[in-house]
Every structure is written in C-alpha cells, then in structure tokens.
Design a protein around this motif. Structure first.
Motif, PDB file in Angstrom:
ATOM      1  N   LYS A  59       0.834  -1.196   0.000  1.00 54.88           N
ATOM      2  CA  LYS A  59       0.000   0.000   0.000  1.00 54.88           C
ATOM      3  C   LYS A  59       0.872   1.252   0.000  1.00 54.88           C
ATOM      4  N   VAL A  60       1.902   1.247   0.831  1.00 54.92           N
ATOM      5  CA  VAL A  60       2.795   2.401   0.902  1.00 54.92           C
ATOM      6  C   VAL A  60       3.486   2.619  -0.444  1.00 54.92           C
ATOM      7  N   LEU A  61       3.924   1.541  -1.075  1.00 50.89           N
ATOM      8  CA  LEU A  61       4.631   1.666  -2.349  1.00 50.89           C
ATOM      9  C   LEU A  61       3.706   2.140  -3.468  1.00 50.89           C
ATOM     10  N   LEU A  62       2.602   1.455  -3.654  1.00 52.44           N
ATOM     11  CA  LEU A  62       1.715   1.762  -4.779  1.00 52.44           C
ATOM     12  C   LEU A  62       1.011   3.106  -4.598  1.00 52.44           C
ATOM     13  N   TYR A  63       0.425   3.307  -3.432  1.00 54.42           N
ATOM     14  CA  TYR A  63      -0.242   4.585  -3.186  1.00 54.42           C
ATOM     15  C   TYR A  63       0.771   5.725  -3.095  1.00 54.42           C
ATOM     16  N   GLY A  64       1.984   5.396  -2.633  1.00 55.85           N
ATOM     17  CA  GLY A  64       3.029   6.408  -2.556  1.00 55.85           C
ATOM     18  C   GLY A  64       3.426   6.905  -3.932  1.00 55.85           C
ATOM     19  N   ILE A  65       3.546   5.974  -4.889  1.00 57.54           N
ATOM     20  CA  ILE A  65       3.861   6.367  -6.265  1.00 57.54           C
ATOM     21  C   ILE A  65       2.773   7.268  -6.827  1.00 57.54           C
ATOM     22  N   ILE A  66       1.517   6.883  -6.606  1.00 51.90           N
ATOM     23  CA  ILE A  66       0.395   7.633  -7.176  1.00 51.90           C
ATOM     24  C   ILE A  66       0.259   9.016  -6.533  1.00 51.90           C
ATOM     25  N   LEU A  67       0.266   9.061  -5.201  1.00 53.75           N
ATOM     26  CA  LEU A  67       0.034  10.339  -4.521  1.00 53.75           C
ATOM     27  C   LEU A  67       1.203  11.296  -4.706  1.00 53.75           C
ATOM     28  N   SER A  68       2.426  10.816  -4.549  1.00 56.66           N
ATOM     29  CA  SER A  68       3.584  11.701  -4.722  1.00 56.66           C
ATOM     30  C   SER A  68       3.663  12.197  -6.163  1.00 56.66           C
ATOM     31  N   GLY A  69       3.341  11.319  -7.110  1.00 55.52           N
ATOM     32  CA  GLY A  69       3.337  11.737  -8.506  1.00 55.52           C
ATOM     33  C   GLY A  69       2.276  12.775  -8.800  1.00 55.52           C
ATOM     34  N   PHE A  70       1.103  12.609  -8.191  1.00 55.22           N
ATOM     35  CA  PHE A  70       0.033  13.574  -8.420  1.00 55.22           C
ATOM     36  C   PHE A  70       0.363  14.927  -7.795  1.00 55.22           C
ATOM     37  N   ILE A  71       0.956  14.902  -6.603  1.00 53.89           N
ATOM     38  CA  ILE A  71       1.352  16.173  -5.967  1.00 53.89           C
ATOM     39  C   ILE A  71       2.405  16.878  -6.826  1.00 53.89           C
ATOM     40  N   THR A  72       3.337  16.097  -7.371  1.00 60.71           N
ATOM     41  CA  THR A  72       4.338  16.680  -8.268  1.00 60.71           C
ATOM     42  C   THR A  72       3.668  17.304  -9.482  1.00 60.71           C
ATOM     43  N   TRP A  73       2.675  16.617 -10.012  1.00 65.08           N
ATOM     44  CA  TRP A  73       1.928  17.131 -11.170  1.00 65.08           C
ATOM     45  C   TRP A  73       1.236  18.452 -10.835  1.00 65.08           C
ATOM     46  N   CYS A  74       0.841  18.603  -9.578  1.00 62.98           N
ATOM     47  CA  CYS A  74       0.121  19.817  -9.168  1.00 62.98           C
ATOM     48  C   CYS A  74       1.061  20.988  -8.900  1.00 62.98           C
ATOM     49  N   ILE A  75       2.239  20.721  -8.313  1.00 65.39           N
ATOM     50  CA  ILE A  75       3.088  21.824  -7.843  1.00 65.39           C
ATOM     51  C   ILE A  75       4.362  22.005  -8.654  1.00 65.39           C
ATOM     52  N   GLY A  76       4.633  21.094  -9.577  1.00 67.39           N
ATOM     53  CA  GLY A  76       5.906  21.119 -10.278  1.00 67.39           C
ATOM     54  C   GLY A  76       6.029  22.207 -11.324  1.00 67.39           C
ATOM     55  N   ARG A  77       7.259  22.488 -11.682  1.00 65.26           N
ATOM     56  CA  ARG A  77       7.550  23.411 -12.775  1.00 65.26           C
ATOM     57  C   ARG A  77       7.183  22.758 -14.095  1.00 65.26           C
ATOM     58  N   PRO A  78       6.987  23.528 -15.138  1.00 60.96           N
ATOM     59  CA  PRO A  78       6.707  22.956 -16.462  1.00 60.96           C
ATOM     60  C   PRO A  78       7.949  22.279 -17.033  1.00 60.96           C
ATOM     61  N   ALA A  79       8.164  21.039 -16.621  1.00 62.46           N
ATOM     62  CA  ALA A  79       9.318  20.254 -17.056  1.00 62.46           C
ATOM     63  C   ALA A  79       8.970  18.782 -16.938  1.00 62.46           C
ATOM     64  N   ASN A  80       9.831  17.944 -17.471  1.00 61.52           N
ATOM     65  CA  ASN A  80       9.626  16.499 -17.437  1.00 61.52           C
ATOM     66  C   ASN A  80      10.269  15.927 -16.176  1.00 61.52           C
ATOM     67  N   HIS A  81       9.459  15.537 -15.198  1.00 56.09           N
ATOM     68  CA  HIS A  81       9.963  15.051 -13.909  1.00 56.09           C
ATOM     69  C   HIS A  81      10.032  13.522 -13.949  1.00 56.09           C
ATOM     70  N   ILE A  82      11.230  12.968 -13.816  1.00 59.06           N
ATOM     71  CA  ILE A  82      11.417  11.519 -13.882  1.00 59.06           C
ATOM     72  C   ILE A  82      12.314  11.058 -12.737  1.00 59.06           C
ATOM     73  N   GLY A  83      12.306   9.732 -12.489  1.00 60.94           N
ATOM     74  CA  GLY A  83      13.189   9.147 -11.486  1.00 60.94           C
ATOM     75  C   GLY A  83      12.445   8.586 -10.288  1.00 60.94           C
ATOM     76  N   ALA A  84      13.100   7.643  -9.602  1.00 61.86           N
ATOM     77  CA  ALA A  84      12.521   6.993  -8.424  1.00 61.86           C
ATOM     78  C   ALA A  84      12.776   7.767  -7.143  1.00 61.86           C
ATOM     79  N   SER A  85      13.380   8.955  -7.245  1.00 64.49           N
ATOM     80  CA  SER A  85      13.723   9.699  -6.032  1.00 64.49           C
ATOM     81  C   SER A  85      12.475  10.133  -5.262  1.00 64.49           C
ATOM     82  N   GLY A  86      11.379  10.405  -5.974  1.00 63.64           N
ATOM     83  CA  GLY A  86      10.141  10.755  -5.274  1.00 63.64           C
ATOM     84  C   GLY A  86       9.675   9.618  -4.383  1.00 63.64           C
ATOM     85  N   LEU A  87       9.737   8.383  -4.892  1.00 67.32           N
ATOM     86  CA  LEU A  87       9.364   7.215  -4.096  1.00 67.32           C
ATOM     87  C   LEU A  87      10.332   7.012  -2.945  1.00 67.32           C
ATOM     88  N   ILE A  88      11.605   7.265  -3.173  1.00 68.02           N
ATOM     89  CA  ILE A  88      12.601   7.141  -2.105  1.00 68.02           C
ATOM     90  C   ILE A  88      12.287   8.108  -0.968  1.00 68.02           C
TER      91      ILE A  88
END
Length: 253
Positions: free
Chosen positions: A91-120
């Motif tokens: 649950k932590v892994l799967l929901y963590g990927i989804i929620l952290s990715g969505f927050i990044t989508w909401c607050i991020g700069r207009p750029a291509n954000h990649i990498g597992a560092s968000g999950l880390i």
C-alpha cells in the motif's frame, strides 16, 4: 495476535525490493537500446498528457548515474519497509507512487519530472515518522538510522540544484508523512509469548500448574486418573485368553 504484525523474515523481504530495482534497470536498458522516447513519459505538471508520468516516472531515469544513485536507497529502504511493515508495504509503495506523482503534477515546474527519487523520499519520510509515532525502540532506532544514512536528503526538497526535481522530493516527503499518520494504528510489533501478555495470570497457566510452591514437578490428579485408566485399558487389551480344545483320537483296532 495477528502474525502479519510481527517482525519476521521472509523471502519477500529481499525478493520484492530486488525485483523493483531490477525493473528500473530493465526499463533503462530498453530506453537506451530500443525506445529512446520512454524518457518523455515523466510527470509534466498541469497537462493531461503529463498525468501518465504519475505511474511511469519512477521507472524512468535520465542516465546511468541517476539510476545508480536511486538504486541503492530504493533497495535498502524497501527491504526495511517489507521487514518492519510488511502488512502495509505494498500500500505504501503503490499509493506512494500515485500520490507523490500527483502532488508533483500539481506543484511542479513545467518540465519532465522523472526518477525513483520521489518514491525514495516517500519511504524515508514514512519510515522516519512511523518509527517516531510508534514509540517502540526498534522502530525509533530504525528512524534514527534512516536519518543517519539519508538525513542530508532534506536539503533537496528546496529549490537549488539545476535540473533536479525538488518538487518530486517534496511531494514524496509530504506523502510519507501523510501515510505515517494514516497508518498510525498499524504498528509492527515483535511476537509476544503468552506469559508476556498484559492479562496473563499464572494461576490459569496449565504448564505452571504442574509445579508446587517449591518448584517441584507434580502430576495433576486428573492426569493421574487418566493415565491409570489408559494403563488399565492397555493391560486389558494385552490380556490374551487361550482356550484348548482336546479331541480324543479314535481307538485303533
């Protein structure tokens, strides 16, 4: 007690983290050899197309250095997650990927954000705050170990280094903290024996009833009666009744 809450080693503690790290290396190999466009499947904030990166971005890396720096923390932290919190690890892994990715989508700069560092950052934040909330010495020790190993990562949640997705790091930190609150009641605990339970009563312990006040072993009356009854039954079963039948031989002429 629920066995899923106990600290217990299993093959999944090592196998699942290795599989995840292997997966991101395979994706990188495919990216380099065949599908160069994979790199564009990251999170691109506030665009409909960029939402696909919520799921795909943790598996995509810019170069071998980026991949290597993410592989070791992901392996170590995910192994800790599956050992101490295996009931909620997925649950932590799967929901963590989804929620952290969505927050990044909401607050991020207009750029291509990649990498597992968000999950880390999700794992670092979750393991640290979960251990503090648990107030159990093993988990608190794990929290301090995480701080010792990855405490310097806190500086990367602020704008600084060019080309680094600090928004993804911040999103992971927030997500891990929220999960530590959300799963606050799901605390991993070591296995307790019956005599360690708070409602344990020595007088009701069937084993301790075999000892007198001086610590001498005694046989209980009910067990003695049952033992004697079993012995009698065995003796009766072992008694064999032999009957001899004599028949006179016919007289010879």
């Amino acid at each position: 007690m629920d066995n899923s809450q106990q600290f217990k080693y299993s093959t999944g503690v090592v196998a699942y983290p290795i599989f995840m790290v292997l997966a991101i290396w395979i994706v990188f190999w495919l990216q380099v050899r065949f599908f160069h466009g994979i790199k564009n499947f990251g999170v691109y904030p506030l665009t409909l197309k960029g939402l696909r990166g919520v799921l795909f971005s943790p598996f995509i890396h810019s170069d071998i250095k980026h991949l290597y720096h993410n592989s070791i923390p992901l392996l170590v932290l995910s192994m800790s997650l599956f050992y101490f919190y295996r009931k909620i690890a997925w649950k932590v892994l799967l929901y963590g990927i989804i929620l952290s990715g969505f927050i990044t989508w909401c607050i991020g700069r207009p750029a291509n954000h990649i990498g597992a560092s968000g999950l880390i950052y999700v794992l670092v934040s979750f393991i640290f705050f979960k251990g503090i909330f648990a107030k159990y010495y093993r988990l608190v020790a794990l929290s301090f170990l995480v701080v010792f190993l990855y405490g310097s990562m806190i500086w990367y949640v602020f704008p600084g280094e060019r080309g680094m997705s600090w928004e993804g790091h911040l999103a992971g930190l927030i997500t891990g903290f929220l999960f530590a609150l959300l799963f606050r009641k799901t605390i991993a605990k070591p296995e307790r024996y019956v005599w360690q339970q708070p409602d344990y009563n020595e007088d009701d312990d069937p084993f301790l009833k075999h000892f007198d006040e001086n610590g001498n072993f005694i046989e209980l009356k009910d067990e003695l009666d049952e033992s004697e009854e079993n012995q009698n039954n065995l003796q009766q079963e072992s008694q064999v009744k032999i009957v001899y039948d004599f028949k006179e031989s016919p007289a010879e002429d």
